[in-house]
Motif scaffolding. Structure first.
Motif, short mmCIF file in Angstrom:
data_model
loop_
_atom_site.label_atom_id
_atom_site.label_comp_id
_atom_site.label_asym_id
_atom_site.label_seq_id
_atom_site.Cartn_x
_atom_site.Cartn_y
_atom_site.Cartn_z
N UNK A 44 74.13 39.49 62.65
CA UNK A 44 73.08 40.14 63.48
C UNK A 44 71.86 39.75 63.25
N UNK A 45 71.55 38.74 62.44
CA UNK A 45 70.22 38.47 61.91
C UNK A 45 69.43 38.13 63.15
N UNK A 46 67.97 38.38 63.26
CA UNK A 46 67.18 38.09 64.18
C UNK A 46 66.28 36.80 63.58
N UNK A 47 65.66 36.37 64.53
CA UNK A 47 64.94 35.02 64.14
C UNK A 47 63.87 35.30 63.17
N UNK A 48 63.17 36.53 63.46
CA UNK A 48 62.23 36.93 62.36
C UNK A 48 62.38 38.53 62.08
N UNK A 49 62.59 38.93 60.94
CA UNK A 49 63.11 40.35 60.60
C UNK A 49 61.97 41.09 60.82
N UNK A 50 60.69 40.74 60.75
CA UNK A 50 59.55 41.62 61.36
C UNK A 50 58.38 40.84 61.86
N UNK A 51 57.64 41.83 62.20
CA UNK A 51 56.41 41.09 62.83
C UNK A 51 55.69 40.10 62.10
N UNK A 52 55.42 40.44 60.93
CA UNK A 52 54.58 39.77 59.98
C UNK A 52 55.24 38.62 59.75
N UNK A 53 56.51 38.40 59.47
CA UNK A 53 57.09 37.28 59.21
C UNK A 53 56.97 36.00 60.40
N UNK A 54 56.88 36.74 61.55
CA UNK A 54 56.66 35.99 62.67
C UNK A 54 55.18 35.16 62.62
N UNK A 55 54.25 36.29 62.57
CA UNK A 55 52.78 35.63 62.22
C UNK A 55 52.67 34.86 61.11
N UNK A 56 53.36 34.94 60.01
CA UNK A 56 53.21 33.95 58.88
C UNK A 56 53.99 32.68 59.11
N UNK A 93 57.38 34.72 53.13
CA UNK A 93 56.05 34.95 52.52
C UNK A 93 55.51 33.82 51.61
N UNK A 94 56.42 32.88 51.36
CA UNK A 94 56.18 31.60 51.00
C UNK A 94 55.20 30.69 51.88
N UNK A 95 55.58 30.75 53.01
CA UNK A 95 54.89 30.30 54.20
C UNK A 95 53.22 30.85 54.21
N UNK A 96 53.32 32.14 54.06
CA UNK A 96 51.87 32.72 54.18
C UNK A 96 51.07 32.41 53.11
N UNK A 97 51.57 32.37 51.70
CA UNK A 97 51.07 31.87 50.63
C UNK A 97 50.55 30.33 50.80
N UNK A 98 51.42 29.74 51.37
CA UNK A 98 50.94 28.21 51.36
C UNK A 98 50.17 28.19 52.42
N UNK A 99 49.94 28.66 53.51
CA UNK A 99 48.86 28.63 54.39
C UNK A 99 47.57 29.05 53.79
N UNK A 100 47.61 30.03 52.89
CA UNK A 100 46.30 30.52 52.45
C UNK A 100 45.75 29.20 51.37
N UNK A 101 46.98 28.85 50.66
CA UNK A 101 46.49 27.88 49.63
C UNK A 101 45.99 26.66 50.35
N UNK A 102 46.36 25.95 51.44
CA UNK A 102 45.88 24.94 51.91
C UNK A 102 44.68 25.11 52.67
N UNK A 103 44.61 26.51 53.20
CA UNK A 103 43.21 26.42 53.74
C UNK A 103 42.20 26.90 52.92
N UNK A 104 42.27 27.45 51.67
CA UNK A 104 41.45 27.67 50.62
C UNK A 104 41.02 26.31 50.03
#
Lengths: 243, 200
Positions: A44-56, A93-104
């Motif tokens: 029953x898994x959804x593509x994104x478990x929560x909205x923040x994961x989709x944004x990330x 969460x990893x993707x979010x942290x990576x986006x921040x790392x590359x952008x900084x």
């Protein structure tokens, strides 16, 4: 799967300056590791478990372009996360942290800007940094994507016995530890592609031939291993002929 | 340089995601429509139904099957399936004697144009760590028990080739249409952690 830092029983404040240079033998190189438990399918898994994961996901997918970097630099950014942070908030969460790392790193956002804004969103009034450092990398790309046509003759042919080099390169590469130093057989030639070791560090494309190499399970894991064949894609410079 | 861990009092990930989106929006680098468009594409438009369409065609059209195994990228491109993480598609057939299963031990490489974004189990450290070491045990945990005489091959997607499994067509489906067949095909069978069962 979620791992909070408290879950692994470690307070990050006691870690001090624990950093590991750029060695690639990191948490991400998971092939063959013990201790991760069993695997289960959630029907029953959804593509994104929560909205923040989709944004990330979306911001992670755009971060290489926004920072002037590339897919290999994104993968390297995943590998540069502290091992606790790699696990702390799951895959996106990893993707979010990576986006921040590359952008900084590449001068799009000031260091600490995301944490400061997050504190302000939580109602803690903090000043936000404004000075960026770092810049977008300057390097030549010879096309989109990773696959390239190259003139170099193939160094290996189907059927060749080859050694996966016992290489311990600093920085990004795509040779898992569990293959290094083992002998396998070339089973397919694949299209040449840019060398991630080079593109992740913006030095060049260094496109090379890529091969699928088959290894026997008992060569990799000893005589008691389950019988099976492990096929993996290796860049030409990861391989050497067996004598 | 490896990044240092953030302090314990760091805001939770949902708040940091909101903060990052706000900062990038203020700089004019992203906007809600653009992010939503990308998200909706992978929620609604790209997913295992793409791969299932390819499998059903290969089961019903021998010439298509031949093209698919010969040049996966071109054959799936006949349906318009292409894009990021689909630069070079290699299709590997499973049958009663040969069972293939795909993993990415180093990250989570996956054929997005055919299967969408990877499910949790594919990204789970347990799968990445163990399927290259004890594939039969892992497959058994996931509900697939292979006979002893089946040859198992595990494909670790360590470069830009994306492996896609063509499952074997189950018995009892001789009278089914291509559309009905596509309904039977699961994501798990197209990664090789399941087979397609006969209709019940």
């Amino acid at each position: 799967m979620r791992f909070g830092l408290s879950y692994v029983g470690i307070s990050t404040s006691c870690l001090g300056d624990l950093t590991r240079g750029e060695s690639v033998d990191g948490i991400h190189d998971m092939g063959g590791q013990h201790g991760w438990g069993s695997v289960a399918i959630d029907p029953d898994e959804k593509v994104f478990a929560s909205d923040w994961e989709a944004r990330a996901f979306a911001m992670g997918a755009m971060s290489a372009g926004l920072s002037g970097t590339n897919l290999d630099a994104f993968r390297h950014a995943l590998e540069r996360l502290h091992p606790l942070e790699y696990l702390a908030d799951g895959y996106y969460g990893r993707w979010l942290a990576c986006a921040e790392l590359l952008l900084v790193d590449h001068g799009v956002l000031p260091a600490g800007a995301v944490d400061a804004r997050a504190q302000n969103l939580l109602g803690n009034e903090v000043s936000e940094p404004t000075e960026t450092s770092g810049e977008k990398p300057q390097y030549e790309r010879n096309g989109s994507g990773s696959i390239r046509s190259i003139e170099d003759p193939h160094g290996f042919a189907v059927g060749d016995r080859v050694l996966a080099r016992n290489m311990h390169r600093e920085g990004h590469h795509r040779m898992p530890a569990y293959i290094r130093g083992h002998t396998g057989t070339v089973v397919a030639l694949r299209p040449a592609a840019v060398l991630p070791d080079s593109t992740a560090h913006f030095t060049a494309e260094d496109a090379q031939h890529v091969y699928t190499v088959a290894f026997s399970s008992t060569d990799l894991w000893g005589s008691t291993a389950e019988p099976y064949t492990l096929n993996i894609d290796l860049f030409e410079s990861y391989m050497e002929p067996t004598s | 340089m490896t990044a240092k861990p953030h302090p314990d009092d760091r805001a939770p990930a949902p708040i940091r995601a909101e903060a990052l989106e706000a900062l990038l929006t203020e700089k004019g680098l992203v906007n809600a429509d653009g992010l939503n468009g990308l998200i909706n594409r992978f929620v609604n438009d790209v997913g295992p139904m793409n791969g299932a369409t390819v499998v059903a065609r290969a089961w019903t059209d021998p010439e298509y099957r031949e093209r698919l195994l010969e040049d996966g990228t071109a054959a799936v491109g006949e349906f318009g399936f292409a894009g990021p993480q689909g630069e070079h598609i290699v299709v590997v057939p499973n049958d009663a004697k040969n069972h293939n299963v795909v993993v990415c031990t180093l990250c989570s490489c996956y054929p997005w144009p055919l299967l969408g974004l990877p499910p949790d189990w594919y990204k789970d450290p347990a799968y990445r760590a163990r399927v290259v070491r004890e594939p039969r045990v892992v497959l058994s945990e996931m509900g697939l028990n292979l006979a002893e005489d089946v040859e198992v091959t595990v494909w670790d997607s360590s470069a830009e080739n994306r492996y896609f499994i063509l499952p074997e067509r189950p018995s009892g489906t001789e009278d089914m249409s291509e559309e009905e067949l596509a309904e039977l095909v699961t994501r798990e069978a197209m990664v090789g952690v399941a087979v397609v069962g006969s209709p019940t």
